[in-house]
Design a protein around this motif. Structure first.
Motif, short mmCIF file in Angstrom:
data_model
loop_
_atom_site.label_atom_id
_atom_site.label_comp_id
_atom_site.label_asym_id
_atom_site.label_seq_id
_atom_site.Cartn_x
_atom_site.Cartn_y
_atom_site.Cartn_z
N ASP A 1 9.10 -11.41 2.19
CA ASP A 1 7.92 -11.93 1.50
C ASP A 1 6.72 -11.96 2.44
N ILE A 2 6.98 -12.30 3.72
CA ILE A 2 5.91 -12.26 4.71
C ILE A 2 5.41 -10.84 4.88
N SER A 3 6.34 -9.88 4.92
CA SER A 3 5.96 -8.47 5.09
C SER A 3 5.10 -7.99 3.92
N ARG A 4 5.43 -8.43 2.71
CA ARG A 4 4.64 -8.01 1.55
C ARG A 4 3.19 -8.50 1.68
N ILE A 5 3.03 -9.68 2.23
CA ILE A 5 1.67 -10.19 2.46
C ILE A 5 0.98 -9.37 3.55
N ALA A 6 1.70 -9.14 4.65
CA ALA A 6 1.11 -8.44 5.79
C ALA A 6 0.68 -7.02 5.44
N TYR A 7 1.45 -6.36 4.61
CA TYR A 7 1.15 -4.96 4.26
C TYR A 7 0.36 -4.82 2.98
N GLY A 8 -0.08 -5.94 2.41
CA GLY A 8 -0.78 -5.88 1.13
C GLY A 8 -2.03 -5.04 1.16
N PHE A 9 -2.71 -4.99 2.31
CA PHE A 9 -3.95 -4.22 2.40
C PHE A 9 -3.72 -2.74 2.17
N MET A 10 -2.52 -2.25 2.46
CA MET A 10 -2.24 -0.82 2.27
C MET A 10 -2.31 -0.45 0.79
N ALA A 11 -1.78 -1.30 -0.05
CA ALA A 11 -1.84 -1.05 -1.50
C ALA A 11 -3.28 -1.04 -1.98
N SER A 12 -4.09 -1.97 -1.45
CA SER A 12 -5.50 -2.00 -1.84
C SER A 12 -6.19 -0.70 -1.50
N LYS A 13 -5.97 -0.20 -0.29
CA LYS A 13 -6.67 1.01 0.13
C LYS A 13 -6.18 2.25 -0.62
N VAL A 14 -4.92 2.26 -1.02
CA VAL A 14 -4.44 3.37 -1.87
C VAL A 14 -5.20 3.36 -3.20
N LEU A 15 -5.34 2.18 -3.81
CA LEU A 15 -6.10 2.07 -5.05
C LEU A 15 -7.54 2.53 -4.86
N PHE A 16 -8.19 2.07 -3.80
CA PHE A 16 -9.59 2.43 -3.57
C PHE A 16 -9.74 3.94 -3.33
N ALA A 17 -8.81 4.52 -2.56
CA ALA A 17 -8.88 5.96 -2.29
C ALA A 17 -8.73 6.76 -3.58
N ALA A 18 -7.81 6.32 -4.43
CA ALA A 18 -7.62 7.02 -5.71
C ALA A 18 -8.87 6.90 -6.58
N LEU A 19 -9.49 5.73 -6.58
CA LEU A 19 -10.73 5.56 -7.34
C LEU A 19 -11.85 6.43 -6.79
N ASN A 20 -11.96 6.51 -5.47
CA ASN A 20 -13.02 7.32 -4.87
C ASN A 20 -12.83 8.80 -5.15
N LEU A 21 -11.60 9.22 -5.41
CA LEU A 21 -11.33 10.60 -5.82
C LEU A 21 -11.53 10.78 -7.33
N ASP A 22 -11.77 9.69 -8.03
CA ASP A 22 -11.82 9.68 -9.49
C ASP A 22 -10.50 10.18 -10.07
N LEU A 23 -9.41 9.84 -9.38
CA LEU A 23 -8.09 10.34 -9.74
C LEU A 23 -7.68 9.93 -11.15
N PHE A 24 -7.99 8.69 -11.52
CA PHE A 24 -7.54 8.20 -12.82
C PHE A 24 -8.25 8.90 -13.98
N SER A 25 -9.51 9.26 -13.75
CA SER A 25 -10.21 10.04 -14.78
C SER A 25 -9.60 11.42 -14.92
N LEU A 26 -9.22 12.02 -13.78
CA LEU A 26 -8.61 13.34 -13.81
C LEU A 26 -7.23 13.31 -14.47
N LEU A 27 -6.55 12.18 -14.38
CA LEU A 27 -5.20 12.06 -14.93
C LEU A 27 -5.20 11.69 -16.41
N SER A 28 -6.35 11.67 -17.03
CA SER A 28 -6.43 11.35 -18.45
C SER A 28 -6.90 12.59 -19.21
N PRO A 29 -6.00 13.42 -19.76
CA PRO A 29 -4.54 13.26 -19.83
C PRO A 29 -3.85 13.68 -18.53
N GLY A 30 -2.49 13.74 -18.55
CA GLY A 30 -1.71 14.02 -17.35
C GLY A 30 -1.95 15.40 -16.77
#
Length: 291
Positions: A9-38
């Protein structure tokens, strides 16, 4: 929240920033718009210009996080990603994460140690014009949904005037004016912020019902005889002594029987949560270490 007992549980907190940056990187690529549709990996590689080996690494992380789903050789958005992260979607607020969280809040948190020592490591009022514009547009994307919810919860049918203190993009005033055709609003905020807010007001067709007071809410004169005063995300960003001053000022400009509406992150009286409000309170330390 229950006390944790497992090192994982401590590790999940410590590494939480990695998940945030993956989300931000995907948004900056406009990945979710490209994936609509698949799309397939090959299609996405061509559309993003990102090398296949690097893109599949990002996509794998997105799938593991649950924001993207994979079926065979095709990738697609998870339901929440499709609803909220596809550009142009009615409920899109990816720009809130891209601009406000990734570009402004995230770097600020890297200076948290300084804020705890009493250093002022961030300030909304000193952003340059371009960054202030990004911030306000992102704020609008993140606030539009809550603003519509607030407009459904608060009955201002008998009100004619609303003062929106620290109005930001004007999202809340816009939603309330749209809900109540007889309501007019006055927005108080910094110059660059109100420049962007004016655009949203015009887009909403409310320019004749919305006025502006430019400046720091703690320093400018507020118009009186207001039927309602709104403070959204304001009190959590100022020092305790400023909170008292703002409340007193609101009371002084309210018409008899007027309403004070406070919309903000608030921790419980016992100081045990909720988590999101507690974390946002830490964010406020960057703007005012005495908050």
């Amino acid at each position: 929240m229950d006390a944790i007992s497992d090192v994982r549980d401590i590790s999940r907190i410590a590494y939480g920033f990695m998940a945030s940056k993956v989300l931000f990187a995907a948004l900056n690529l406009d990945l979710f718009s490209l994936l609509s549709p698949g799309k397939t990996l090959e299609e996405l590689t061509g559309e993003t210009g990102i090398a296949k080996n690097r893109l599949v690494t990002l996509l794998t992380a997105c799938v593991a996080l649950g924001i993207v789903v994979k079926s065979g050789d095709r990738y697609a958005n998870a339901p929440a990603s499709e609803a909220y992260l596809v550009r142009g979607a009615p409920r899109y607020f990816g720009d809130y994460f891209r601009f406000q969280v990734d570009r402004q809040i995230y770097p600020m948190w890297m200076r948290l140690d300084g804020a705890l020592r009493g250093e002022r490591t961030g300030a909304y009022d000193v952003l340059d014009q371009e960054e202030a514009g990004h911030f306000t547009r992102a704020q609008h994307a993140g606030s539009s949904g809550p603003a519509r919810v607030l407009a459904e919860m608060v009955d201002l049918g008998a009100c004619r005037t609303l003062l929106d203190v620290g109005a930001g993009s004007g999202a809340f005033s816009i939603a309330l004016c749209q809900r109540h055709p007889s309501l007019s609003a006055t927005l108080i905020d910094f110059p660059h912020t109100l420049e962007v807010a004016r655009r949203f007001v015009v887009e909403a067709g409310l320019e004749r019902r919305v006025g502006y007071v430019v400046g720091n809410a703690l320093a400018v004169r507020w118009p009186g005889r207001q039927d309602a005063v709104l403070m959204s995300y304001l009190l959590s960003a100022v020092a305790e002594k400023a909170v008292a001053a703002l409340i007193e000022q609101a009371a002084s400009v309210l018409a008899p029987g007027g309403s004070l509406i406070v919309h903000d992150f608030m921790v419980d009286d016992d100081r045990q949560g909720p988590l999101q409000a507690a974390l946002w309170s830490v964010t406020s330390l960057h703007f005012d270490p005495d908050a």
